[in-house]
Design a protein around this motif. Structure first.
Motif, PDB file in Angstrom:
ATOM      1  N   ASN A  82      -4.940   6.803   8.510  1.00  0.00           N
ATOM      2  CA  ASN A  82      -4.002   6.847   9.643  1.00  0.00           C
ATOM      3  C   ASN A  82      -2.811   5.945   9.324  1.00  0.00           C
ATOM      4  OD1 ASN A  82      -2.923   7.481  12.124  1.00  0.00           O
ATOM      5  ND2 ASN A  82      -4.099   5.929  13.222  1.00  0.00           N
ATOM      6  N   PRO A  83      -1.940   6.396   8.415  1.00  0.00           N
ATOM      7  CA  PRO A  83      -0.865   5.530   7.925  1.00  0.00           C
ATOM      8  C   PRO A  83       0.209   5.268   8.968  1.00  0.00           C
ATOM      9  CG  PRO A  83      -0.617   7.749   7.059  1.00  0.00           C
ATOM     10  CD  PRO A  83      -1.942   7.713   7.767  1.00  0.00           C
ATOM     11  N   VAL A  84       0.817   4.108   8.833  1.00  0.00           N
ATOM     12  CA  VAL A  84       2.025   3.757   9.581  1.00  0.00           C
ATOM     13  C   VAL A  84       3.077   3.421   8.531  1.00  0.00           C
ATOM     14  CG1 VAL A  84       3.099   2.172  11.202  1.00  0.00           C
ATOM     15  CG2 VAL A  84       0.723   2.907  11.563  1.00  0.00           C
ATOM     16  N   TRP A  85       4.113   4.240   8.462  1.00  0.00           N
ATOM     17  CA  TRP A  85       5.079   4.134   7.377  1.00  0.00           C
ATOM     18  C   TRP A  85       6.264   3.258   7.756  1.00  0.00           C
ATOM     19  CZ3 TRP A  85       3.353   5.645   2.933  1.00  0.00           C
ATOM     20  CH2 TRP A  85       2.425   6.685   2.851  1.00  0.00           C
ATOM     21  N   ALA A 129       7.072   4.574  11.560  1.00  0.00           N
ATOM     22  CA  ALA A 129       6.528   5.771  12.189  1.00  0.00           C
ATOM     23  C   ALA A 129       5.047   5.900  11.893  1.00  0.00           C
ATOM     24  CB  ALA A 129       7.264   7.021  11.703  1.00  0.00           C
ATOM     25  N   GLY A 130       4.314   6.404  12.854  1.00  0.00           N
ATOM     26  CA  GLY A 130       2.883   6.622  12.683  1.00  0.00           C
ATOM     27  C   GLY A 130       2.371   7.623  13.693  1.00  0.00           C
ATOM     28  N   SER A 131       1.089   7.949  13.581  1.00  0.00           N
ATOM     29  CA  SER A 131       0.459   8.912  14.478  1.00  0.00           C
ATOM     30  C   SER A 131      -0.571   8.196  15.344  1.00  0.00           C
ATOM     31  CB  SER A 131      -0.223  10.022  13.669  1.00  0.00           C
ATOM     32  OG  SER A 131      -0.963  10.865  14.511  1.00  0.00           O
ATOM     33  N   PHE A 132      -0.436   8.366  16.657  1.00  0.00           N
ATOM     34  CA  PHE A 132      -1.368   7.756  17.590  1.00  0.00           C
ATOM     35  C   PHE A 132      -2.363   8.765  18.152  1.00  0.00           C
ATOM     36  CE2 PHE A 132       2.521   5.252  17.620  1.00  0.00           C
ATOM     37  CZ  PHE A 132       2.021   3.996  17.325  1.00  0.00           C
ATOM     38  N   PHE A 133      -2.108  10.055  17.909  1.00  0.00           N
ATOM     39  CA  PHE A 133      -3.052  11.097  18.331  1.00  0.00           C
ATOM     40  C   PHE A 133      -2.734  12.365  17.542  1.00  0.00           C
ATOM     41  CE2 PHE A 133       0.638  11.376  21.069  1.00  0.00           C
ATOM     42  CZ  PHE A 133       0.895  12.740  21.155  1.00  0.00           C
ATOM     43  N   ARG A 134      -3.604  13.361  17.681  1.00  0.00           N
ATOM     44  CA  ARG A 134      -3.439  14.634  17.003  1.00  0.00           C
ATOM     45  C   ARG A 134      -3.292  15.758  18.019  1.00  0.00           C
ATOM     46  NH1 ARG A 134      -4.854  15.259  11.521  1.00  0.00           N
ATOM     47  NH2 ARG A 134      -5.208  13.236  10.520  1.00  0.00           N
ATOM     48  N   PHE A 169       6.343   2.116   2.408  1.00  0.00           N
ATOM     49  CA  PHE A 169       4.977   1.643   2.223  1.00  0.00           C
ATOM     50  C   PHE A 169       4.215   1.785   3.536  1.00  0.00           C
ATOM     51  CE2 PHE A 169       7.684  -1.945   3.214  1.00  0.00           C
ATOM     52  CZ  PHE A 169       6.998  -2.665   4.176  1.00  0.00           C
ATOM     53  N   ASN A 170       2.903   1.719   3.431  1.00  0.00           N
ATOM     54  CA  ASN A 170       2.004   1.972   4.549  1.00  0.00           C
ATOM     55  C   ASN A 170       1.432   0.655   5.063  1.00  0.00           C
ATOM     56  OD1 ASN A 170       0.030   2.899   6.308  1.00  0.00           O
ATOM     57  ND2 ASN A 170      -1.328   3.642   4.679  1.00  0.00           N
ATOM     58  N   ILE A 171       1.671   0.342   6.343  1.00  0.00           N
ATOM     59  CA  ILE A 171       1.096  -0.857   6.940  1.00  0.00           C
ATOM     60  C   ILE A 171      -0.090  -0.515   7.840  1.00  0.00           C
ATOM     61  CG2 ILE A 171       3.253  -2.159   6.832  1.00  0.00           C
ATOM     62  CD1 ILE A 171       3.649  -1.562   9.818  1.00  0.00           C
ATOM     63  N   ARG A 194       0.825  -1.204   0.000  1.00  0.00           N
ATOM     64  CA  ARG A 194       0.000   0.000   0.000  1.00  0.00           C
ATOM     65  C   ARG A 194       0.864   1.262   0.000  1.00  0.00           C
ATOM     66  NH1 ARG A 194      -4.079   0.357   4.826  1.00  0.00           N
ATOM     67  NH2 ARG A 194      -5.056  -1.311   3.601  1.00  0.00           N
ATOM     68  N   ASP A 195       0.538   2.189  -0.912  1.00  0.00           N
ATOM     69  CA  ASP A 195       1.200   3.498  -0.998  1.00  0.00           C
ATOM     70  C   ASP A 195       2.712   3.373  -1.187  1.00  0.00           C
ATOM     71  OD1 ASP A 195      -1.314   4.668  -0.509  1.00  0.00           O
ATOM     72  OD2 ASP A 195      -1.008   4.581   1.654  1.00  0.00           O
ATOM     73  N   PHE A 196       3.145   2.380  -1.933  1.00  0.00           N
ATOM     74  CA  PHE A 196       4.569   2.143  -2.126  1.00  0.00           C
ATOM     75  C   PHE A 196       5.196   3.274  -2.949  1.00  0.00           C
ATOM     76  CE2 PHE A 196       8.138   0.501  -4.613  1.00  0.00           C
ATOM     77  CZ  PHE A 196       8.932  -0.035  -3.609  1.00  0.00           C
ATOM     78  N   THR A 197       6.371   3.743  -2.506  1.00  0.00           N
ATOM     79  CA  THR A 197       7.156   4.713  -3.265  1.00  0.00           C
ATOM     80  C   THR A 197       8.636   4.363  -3.146  1.00  0.00           C
ATOM     81  OG1 THR A 197       7.289   6.212  -1.369  1.00  0.00           O
ATOM     82  CG2 THR A 197       5.521   6.614  -2.957  1.00  0.00           C
ATOM     83  N   LEU A 198       9.418   4.857  -4.097  1.00  0.00           N
ATOM     84  CA  LEU A 198      10.874   4.731  -4.049  1.00  0.00           C
ATOM     85  C   LEU A 198      11.562   6.035  -3.665  1.00  0.00           C
ATOM     86  CD1 LEU A 198      11.685   2.504  -7.169  1.00  0.00           C
ATOM     87  CD2 LEU A 198      11.878   1.865  -4.756  1.00  0.00           C
ATOM     88  N   SER A 199      10.926   7.169  -3.947  1.00  0.00           N
ATOM     89  CA  SER A 199      11.437   8.493  -3.565  1.00  0.00           C
ATOM     90  C   SER A 199      12.889   8.722  -3.992  1.00  0.00           C
ATOM     91  CB  SER A 199      11.309   8.692  -2.055  1.00  0.00           C
ATOM     92  OG  SER A 199       9.993   8.483  -1.627  1.00  0.00           O
ATOM     93  N   PRO A 200      13.210   8.634  -5.290  1.00  0.00           N
ATOM     94  CA  PRO A 200      14.596   8.885  -5.710  1.00  0.00           C
ATOM     95  C   PRO A 200      15.005  10.328  -5.455  1.00  0.00           C
ATOM     96  CG  PRO A 200      13.134   8.703  -7.609  1.00  0.00           C
ATOM     97  CD  PRO A 200      12.323   8.317  -6.419  1.00  0.00           C
ATOM     98  N   MET A 201      16.252  10.503  -5.060  1.00  0.00           N
ATOM     99  CA  MET A 201      16.759  11.829  -4.708  1.00  0.00           C
ATOM    100  C   MET A 201      18.242  11.919  -5.028  1.00  0.00           C
ATOM    101  SD  MET A 201      16.967  13.602  -0.908  1.00  0.00           S
ATOM    102  CE  MET A 201      15.203  13.475  -0.638  1.00  0.00           C
ATOM    103  N   LEU A 202      18.662  13.095  -5.477  1.00  0.00           N
ATOM    104  CA  LEU A 202      20.082  13.390  -5.672  1.00  0.00           C
ATOM    105  C   LEU A 202      20.418  14.623  -4.856  1.00  0.00           C
ATOM    106  CD1 LEU A 202      22.788  12.843  -7.096  1.00  0.00           C
ATOM    107  CD2 LEU A 202      22.034  14.409  -8.905  1.00  0.00           C
TER     108      LEU A 202
END
Length: 311
Positions: free
Chosen positions: A229-232, A266-271, A222-224, A189-197
């Motif tokens: 409420n994603p957990v990356w 990493a994820g968010s458990f509250f706001r 990716f999001n688990i 889910r929400d997979f990315t490679l995020s290439p950067m130079l």
């Protein structure tokens, strides 16, 4: 150089005072915005998430605890470090046009502190002993066509504990936002490679020739968690290369400095207010050039944990 940096600092203030509308939306970035030094805070644990109110001015605050301070494959402190940061970003839609989709200016501070000295034979003195590093940075970020993003940043590195003499960096980052490109191809889910130079030029480095540094990287993520409420999960993959940064034990220089990978969750458990308060942790695994005088072994594990809040 001083006039150029002053211009970067004053430009957004002039625009804000011009009476332009303040509700412009900032395009979402992944990890290329407000980079500091090696991976701070552009890899501070989580993906970029713009504040819910979509305002013109926003703040990004956070901190992490690291078991050891390694940057660009070189040991800066062998002691556990607390590393807080704060960044203010101002959207400047008045400057966008043509191939430039959006413009923002940012300014901030990143620090590294230890309960005692940093070790490695470095000084730790004065009224602010233990405050190993305090970096100031400012720059601009541009959104370009085809999901490309470009940023330019000026940094000044300072040691309140007199562990090193101050110097500057000029840094350019080009990144590609591949969000959604892998849907139906990679079963995550929400997979990315995020290439950067990342390209950095030192300015006024004490004790040796200013170095030119290059860091290509991918960060498979990716999001688990849930969609709302994603957990990356992130696996950084980076290589450090330079002309004069990596001094060898026999007094020469090496081009290859390190390969770095690891795992963070990493994820968010509250706001807090309308915005998520992100927490996470992980481990970095460094594979280092054993011919370089970097104060490290051939491989190193560094544990880290921290938080982030953007509003």
């Amino acid at each position: 150089m001083e006039k150029f940096v002053l211009g970067l600092l004053l430009m957004p203030m002039l625009v804000l005072c011009s009476g332009a509308p303040a509700g412009a939306q900032q395009a979402t970035r992944q990890q290329a915005e407000f980079p500091v030094a090696d991976e701070k805070p552009s890899e501070v644990l989580v993906k970029e998430e713009p504040p819910a109110d979509g305002g013109r001015v926003r703040f990004d605050v956070g901190a992490k605890v690291a078991s050891q301070y390694i940057s660009r494959g070189v040991a800066f402190s062998e002691e556990p470090s607390l590393q807080p940061y704060i960044t203010m970003t101002v959207a400047l839609p008045e400057l966008a046009g043509g191939v430039v989709r959006d413009v923002s200016w940012f300014v901030g501070n990143w620090s590294s502190l230890q309960s005692g000295g940093p070790g490695l034979g470095q000084r730790n003195s004065g009224d602010l002993a233990g405050w190993y590093e305090a970096d100031l940075y400012t720059g601009i970020s541009l959104g370009l066509p085809n999901d490309l993003n470009f940023s330019f940043t000026y940094y000044y590195y300072h040691s309140p504990a007199h562990s090193f003499r101050g110097y500057s960096d000029l840094e350019w980052i080009l990144s590609y936002d591949d969000t959604g490109r892998w849907e139906g191809i990679v079963p995550l889910r929400d997979f990315t490679l995020s290439p950067m130079l990342r390209i950095t030029q030192e300015v006024g480095r004490p004790g040796r020739k200013d170095a030119f540094y290059v860091q290509p990287s991918l960060t498979p993520s990716f999001n688990i968690g849930k969609a709302d409420n994603p957990v990356w999960v992130r696996v950084p993959l980076a290589i450090g290369l330079s002309d004069d940064y990596y001094t060898t034990s026999n007094g020469g220089t090496a081009t290859f400095g390190y390969f770095r990978t690891g795992l963070t969750i990493a994820g968010s458990f509250f706001r807090l207010g309308a915005n998520p308060f992100m927490v996470g942790g992980g481990v970095d695994f460094w594979v280092l050039n054993d011919k370089v005088a970097n104060g490290l072994d051939g491989t190193e594990l560094v544990w880290r944990a921290g938080f982030r809040w953007a509003f």
